[in-house]
Design a protein around this motif. Sequence first.
Motif, mmCIF file in Angstrom:
data_model
loop_
_atom_site.group_PDB
_atom_site.id
_atom_site.type_symbol
_atom_site.label_atom_id
_atom_site.label_comp_id
_atom_site.label_asym_id
_atom_site.label_seq_id
_atom_site.Cartn_x
_atom_site.Cartn_y
_atom_site.Cartn_z
ATOM 1 N N GLU A 24 -55.557 -47.907 -10.482
ATOM 2 C CA GLU A 24 -55.617 -47.227 -11.779
ATOM 3 C C GLU A 24 -54.398 -47.584 -12.634
ATOM 4 O O GLU A 24 -54.521 -47.835 -13.841
ATOM 5 C CB GLU A 24 -55.682 -45.708 -11.582
ATOM 6 C CG GLU A 24 -56.969 -45.236 -10.934
ATOM 7 C CD GLU A 24 -56.923 -43.766 -10.511
ATOM 8 O OE1 GLU A 24 -55.980 -43.035 -10.892
ATOM 9 O OE2 GLU A 24 -57.845 -43.346 -9.793
ATOM 10 N N LEU A 25 -53.220 -47.613 -12.013
ATOM 11 C CA LEU A 25 -51.992 -47.966 -12.717
ATOM 12 C C LEU A 25 -52.072 -49.388 -13.280
ATOM 13 O O LEU A 25 -51.774 -49.633 -14.456
ATOM 14 C CB LEU A 25 -50.794 -47.837 -11.775
ATOM 15 C CG LEU A 25 -49.459 -48.424 -12.257
ATOM 16 C CD1 LEU A 25 -48.958 -47.696 -13.493
ATOM 17 C CD2 LEU A 25 -48.427 -48.347 -11.126
ATOM 18 N N LEU A 26 -52.465 -50.344 -12.430
ATOM 19 C CA LEU A 26 -52.544 -51.736 -12.870
ATOM 20 C C LEU A 26 -53.577 -51.914 -13.973
ATOM 21 O O LEU A 26 -53.341 -52.646 -14.953
ATOM 22 C CB LEU A 26 -52.837 -52.650 -11.682
ATOM 23 C CG LEU A 26 -51.780 -52.655 -10.575
ATOM 24 C CD1 LEU A 26 -52.201 -53.581 -9.445
ATOM 25 C CD2 LEU A 26 -50.406 -53.009 -11.109
ATOM 26 N N ALA A 27 -54.709 -51.235 -13.859
ATOM 27 C CA ALA A 27 -55.738 -51.316 -14.902
ATOM 28 C C ALA A 27 -55.204 -50.752 -16.217
ATOM 29 O O ALA A 27 -55.455 -51.321 -17.293
ATOM 30 C CB ALA A 27 -56.993 -50.558 -14.461
ATOM 31 N N ILE A 33 -51.706 -54.089 -22.391
ATOM 32 C CA ILE A 33 -51.154 -55.375 -22.840
ATOM 33 C C ILE A 33 -52.234 -56.404 -23.154
ATOM 34 O O ILE A 33 -51.934 -57.451 -23.728
ATOM 35 C CB ILE A 33 -50.150 -55.954 -21.810
ATOM 36 C CG1 ILE A 33 -50.818 -56.279 -20.472
ATOM 37 C CG2 ILE A 33 -48.963 -55.012 -21.638
ATOM 38 C CD1 ILE A 33 -49.908 -56.969 -19.455
ATOM 39 N N GLY A 34 -53.475 -56.113 -22.771
ATOM 40 C CA GLY A 34 -54.571 -57.027 -23.064
ATOM 41 C C GLY A 34 -54.521 -58.323 -22.287
ATOM 42 O O GLY A 34 -55.048 -59.341 -22.740
ATOM 43 N N VAL A 35 -53.877 -58.297 -21.118
ATOM 44 C CA VAL A 35 -53.740 -59.492 -20.292
ATOM 45 C C VAL A 35 -54.090 -59.149 -18.850
ATOM 46 O O VAL A 35 -53.681 -58.101 -18.349
ATOM 47 C CB VAL A 35 -52.288 -60.036 -20.345
ATOM 48 C CG1 VAL A 35 -52.102 -61.221 -19.400
ATOM 49 C CG2 VAL A 35 -51.903 -60.426 -21.760
ATOM 50 N N GLN A 36 -54.825 -60.031 -18.179
ATOM 51 C CA GLN A 36 -55.140 -59.858 -16.753
ATOM 52 C C GLN A 36 -53.912 -60.285 -15.955
ATOM 53 O O GLN A 36 -53.857 -61.372 -15.400
ATOM 54 C CB GLN A 36 -56.366 -60.701 -16.385
ATOM 55 C CG GLN A 36 -56.798 -60.602 -14.941
ATOM 56 C CD GLN A 36 -57.464 -59.293 -14.594
ATOM 57 O OE1 GLN A 36 -58.169 -58.710 -15.405
ATOM 58 N NE2 GLN A 36 -57.238 -58.804 -13.397
ATOM 59 N N ALA A 37 -52.905 -59.407 -15.897
ATOM 60 C CA ALA A 37 -51.603 -59.753 -15.312
ATOM 61 C C ALA A 37 -51.546 -59.560 -13.802
ATOM 62 O O ALA A 37 -50.637 -60.072 -13.152
ATOM 63 C CB ALA A 37 -50.510 -58.913 -15.973
ATOM 64 N N PHE A 38 -52.483 -58.818 -13.250
ATOM 65 C CA PHE A 38 -52.441 -58.489 -11.823
ATOM 66 C C PHE A 38 -53.787 -58.763 -11.181
ATOM 67 O O PHE A 38 -54.825 -58.633 -11.813
ATOM 68 C CB PHE A 38 -52.114 -57.000 -11.599
ATOM 69 C CG PHE A 38 -50.852 -56.551 -12.256
ATOM 70 C CD1 PHE A 38 -49.607 -56.814 -11.687
ATOM 71 C CD2 PHE A 38 -50.892 -55.842 -13.454
ATOM 72 C CE1 PHE A 38 -48.440 -56.388 -12.295
ATOM 73 C CE2 PHE A 38 -49.727 -55.407 -14.071
ATOM 74 C CZ PHE A 38 -48.500 -55.682 -13.493
ATOM 75 N N THR A 128 -37.968 -51.254 -13.480
ATOM 76 C CA THR A 128 -38.200 -52.187 -14.574
ATOM 77 C C THR A 128 -39.406 -51.713 -15.365
ATOM 78 O O THR A 128 -40.437 -51.362 -14.786
ATOM 79 C CB THR A 128 -38.481 -53.609 -14.038
ATOM 80 O OG1 THR A 128 -37.363 -54.028 -13.258
ATOM 81 C CG2 THR A 128 -38.704 -54.595 -15.166
ATOM 82 N N THR A 129 -39.249 -51.680 -16.668
ATOM 83 C CA THR A 129 -40.393 -51.405 -17.539
ATOM 84 C C THR A 129 -40.567 -52.619 -18.437
ATOM 85 O O THR A 129 -39.597 -53.282 -18.799
ATOM 86 C CB THR A 129 -40.172 -50.159 -18.429
ATOM 87 O OG1 THR A 129 -39.061 -50.394 -19.278
ATOM 88 C CG2 THR A 129 -39.952 -48.917 -17.596
ATOM 89 N N PRO A 130 -41.794 -52.951 -18.797
ATOM 90 C CA PRO A 130 -41.996 -54.095 -19.688
ATOM 91 C C PRO A 130 -41.323 -53.837 -21.039
ATOM 92 O O PRO A 130 -41.403 -52.726 -21.568
ATOM 93 C CB PRO A 130 -43.520 -54.167 -19.843
ATOM 94 C CG PRO A 130 -44.061 -53.433 -18.659
ATOM 95 C CD PRO A 130 -43.057 -52.365 -18.355
#
Length: 159
Positions: A24-27, A33-38, A128-130
């Motif tokens: 849920e967090l990663l989603a 951010i609109g990016v499939q980062a994970f 770390t936060t983005p």
Amino acid sequence: MSSNFTIQRAITDDAQEVAVMVGELLAEIMNAIGVQAFNFDLVETTSRLQDFLNREKYFVFVARGVSGNPAGFIALYESYALYAEGTFGTIPELYVRPDYRTNGLGLRLVSQAKSFGAARGWKRLEVTTPPLPQFDRTLAFYEREGFAISGGRKLKVSL
């Protein structure tokens, strides 16, 4: 009210519930951010978390409501660095489900992490936060909890 929650250290039996919240967090991050980062796989994440917990490579505290359902969690791992003057902790994940936000539960989870770290002799906690506008509220939360920006950016390379 956050007093209606219990916070306990996770055991391997809690791994799947925590892994679901990690998903849920990663989603939520990727949506912001609109990016499939994970990449996320529930079975693999559950297995990985069980292994980390068994080997005490990862420490997780789960918040549960009166019904026993998980409302959030905080994860920690131990690190060592000369710049940090010894042993310290890192928070790789902190998540409170949306229905439980703004009631002090995140504060209680961070307080639990601080107490745990102090008991282990850690010199500090890092997170770390983005550096993106979408995470300004997250940054403000950590600053309210006494975290200070220490500079730099988190970088990665795949191995």
